[in-house]
Design a protein around this motif. Structure first.
Motif, PDB file in Angstrom:
ATOM      1  N   GLY A   1     -13.958   7.136  68.386  1.00  0.00           N
ATOM      2  CA  GLY A   1     -13.153   8.244  68.886  1.00  0.00           C
ATOM      3  C   GLY A   1     -12.025   8.578  67.934  1.00  0.00           C
ATOM      4  N   TYR A   2     -11.418   7.540  67.371  1.00  0.00           N
ATOM      5  CA  TYR A   2     -10.341   7.755  66.405  1.00  0.00           C
ATOM      6  C   TYR A   2     -10.899   8.368  65.127  1.00  0.00           C
ATOM      7  CZ  TYR A   2      -6.088   6.904  63.738  1.00  0.00           C
ATOM      8  OH  TYR A   2      -4.951   7.057  62.979  1.00  0.00           O
TER       9      TYR A   2
ATOM     10  N   ILE B   1     -22.667   9.437  66.967  1.00  0.00           N
ATOM     11  CA  ILE B   1     -22.539  10.899  67.050  1.00  0.00           C
ATOM     12  C   ILE B   1     -21.746  11.295  68.294  1.00  0.00           C
ATOM     13  CG2 ILE B   1     -23.801  13.052  67.465  1.00  0.00           C
ATOM     14  CD1 ILE B   1     -26.030  11.945  65.691  1.00  0.00           C
ATOM     15  N   LEU B   2     -22.079  10.677  69.432  1.00  0.00           N
ATOM     16  CA  LEU B   2     -21.424  11.021  70.692  1.00  0.00           C
ATOM     17  C   LEU B   2     -19.921  10.815  70.629  1.00  0.00           C
ATOM     18  CD1 LEU B   2     -21.356  11.774  73.693  1.00  0.00           C
ATOM     19  CD2 LEU B   2     -21.949   9.379  74.213  1.00  0.00           C
ATOM     20  N   PHE B   3     -19.493   9.639  70.192  1.00  0.00           N
ATOM     21  CA  PHE B   3     -18.063   9.328  70.253  1.00  0.00           C
ATOM     22  C   PHE B   3     -17.262   9.967  69.127  1.00  0.00           C
ATOM     23  CE2 PHE B   3     -19.597   6.219  73.274  1.00  0.00           C
ATOM     24  CZ  PHE B   3     -18.591   6.245  74.225  1.00  0.00           C
ATOM     25  N   VAL B   4     -17.876  10.156  67.969  1.00  0.00           N
ATOM     26  CA  VAL B   4     -17.177  10.889  66.910  1.00  0.00           C
ATOM     27  C   VAL B   4     -16.998  12.347  67.347  1.00  0.00           C
ATOM     28  CG1 VAL B   4     -17.313  11.758  64.548  1.00  0.00           C
ATOM     29  CG2 VAL B   4     -17.945   9.392  65.033  1.00  0.00           C
TER      30      VAL B   4
ATOM     31  N   SER C   1     -13.572  16.646  69.344  1.00  0.00           N
ATOM     32  CA  SER C   1     -13.405  17.711  70.339  1.00  0.00           C
ATOM     33  C   SER C   1     -12.091  17.573  71.094  1.00  0.00           C
ATOM     34  CB  SER C   1     -14.567  17.690  71.339  1.00  0.00           C
ATOM     35  OG  SER C   1     -15.801  17.913  70.695  1.00  0.00           O
ATOM     36  N   LEU C   2     -11.700  16.332  71.361  1.00  0.00           N
ATOM     37  CA  LEU C   2     -10.454  16.097  72.104  1.00  0.00           C
ATOM     38  C   LEU C   2      -9.224  16.312  71.235  1.00  0.00           C
ATOM     39  CD1 LEU C   2     -11.504  12.915  74.116  1.00  0.00           C
ATOM     40  CD2 LEU C   2     -10.977  15.162  75.077  1.00  0.00           C
TER      41      LEU C   2
ATOM     42  N   LYS D   1      -7.861   9.905  75.408  1.00  0.00           N
ATOM     43  CA  LYS D   1      -8.484  10.034  76.733  1.00  0.00           C
ATOM     44  C   LYS D   1     -10.004   9.927  76.645  1.00  0.00           C
ATOM     45  CE  LYS D   1      -4.826  13.067  78.544  1.00  0.00           C
ATOM     46  NZ  LYS D   1      -4.530  14.397  79.146  1.00  0.00           N
ATOM     47  N   ILE D   2     -10.492   9.373  75.555  1.00  0.00           N
ATOM     48  CA  ILE D   2     -11.927   9.377  75.299  1.00  0.00           C
ATOM     49  C   ILE D   2     -12.728   8.626  76.359  1.00  0.00           C
ATOM     50  CG2 ILE D   2     -11.957   7.319  73.806  1.00  0.00           C
ATOM     51  CD1 ILE D   2     -13.943   9.038  72.025  1.00  0.00           C
ATOM     52  N   ASP D   3     -12.174   7.533  76.894  1.00  0.00           N
ATOM     53  CA  ASP D   3     -12.892   6.789  77.944  1.00  0.00           C
ATOM     54  C   ASP D   3     -13.152   7.675  79.153  1.00  0.00           C
ATOM     55  OD1 ASP D   3     -13.153   4.467  76.562  1.00  0.00           O
ATOM     56  OD2 ASP D   3     -11.356   3.528  77.362  1.00  0.00           O
TER      57      ASP D   3
END
Length: 203
Positions: free
Chosen positions: A40-41, A152-155, A160-161, A167-169
């Motif tokens: 996410g980071y 791919i999903l978390f990147v 997007s955030l 707040k990725i969780d």
């Protein structure tokens, strides 16, 4: 206590950023902090145009492979005695290893793929694979297939955030739950195919 943890996490993420692509790889390989946060980071860094999306995903996949190779090696060369003695230092709980062993015995190599999408299981399933001396190339291939969509999903979510990437969780839940269900469905289908093959039937 929470302030201390937040400061510690911030320092680790700053370290990841300072190393660029290598920070993503190393952060995932040792997973001191959850892979979802590192990825996410990485997405947030993509949002800032510090790194590119494709390379962030590639680095995330490489880091995941390195981590699973390490766990595979622990299972293959150290076995259960090593896990029982040193597992606590690696945050590996015996009950989770027991469960992973049972799943691997029941479902075989396919669990290496589907287990990547199940919380807790994705961190430990490589150990029984190593203990069973599963073919390393097959193990690596299944790990790659599972790690790419996860990265791919978390990147993507992190990018997007943007500034709200922490707040990725919360934002990931609606996406992760269907993935888990699909993984379980694939496992059931695989098990059914294996069962029918053993009985000499074809689909």
């Amino acid at each position: 206590m929470m302030d201390t943890l937040h400061e510690w996490l911030s320092q680790l993420l700053a370290w990841v950023e300072s190393l660029g692509y290598w920070g993503i790889i190393i952060g995932l390989a040792i997973e001191v902090i959850p892979s979802e946060i590192v990825l996410g980071y990485a997405g947030y860094l993509v949002y800032q145009d510090i790194i590119s999306f494709p390379v962030a995903v590639i680095c995330g996949t490489i880091g995941a492979i390195l981590q699973q190779w390490l766990l595979y090696a622990i299972g293959r060369f150290g076995g259960r005695p090593f896990v029982d003695k040193f597992g606590k230092y690696l945050h590996l709980k015996s009950k989770h290893i027991d469960l992973a062993e049972k799943w691997f015995e029941k479902y075989g190599p396919m669990i290496v793929f589907t287990g990547r999408f199940v919380p807790v299981m994705r961190q430990v399933v490589s150990i029984p694979a190593g203990m069973a001396r599963m073919n390393l190339w097959k193990f690596t291939w299944l790990t790659v297939l599972a790690s790419i969509p996860w990265s791919i999903l978390f990147v993507w979510l992190g990018s997007s955030l943007g500034e709200n990437w922490e707040k990725i969780d919360e934002k990931a839940a609606p996406y992760v739950q269907p993935v888990i269900l699909i993984a379980i469905a694939l496992l059931v289908v695989f098990f059914l195919v294996q069962y029918l093959r053993k009985r000499g039937k074809s689909i």
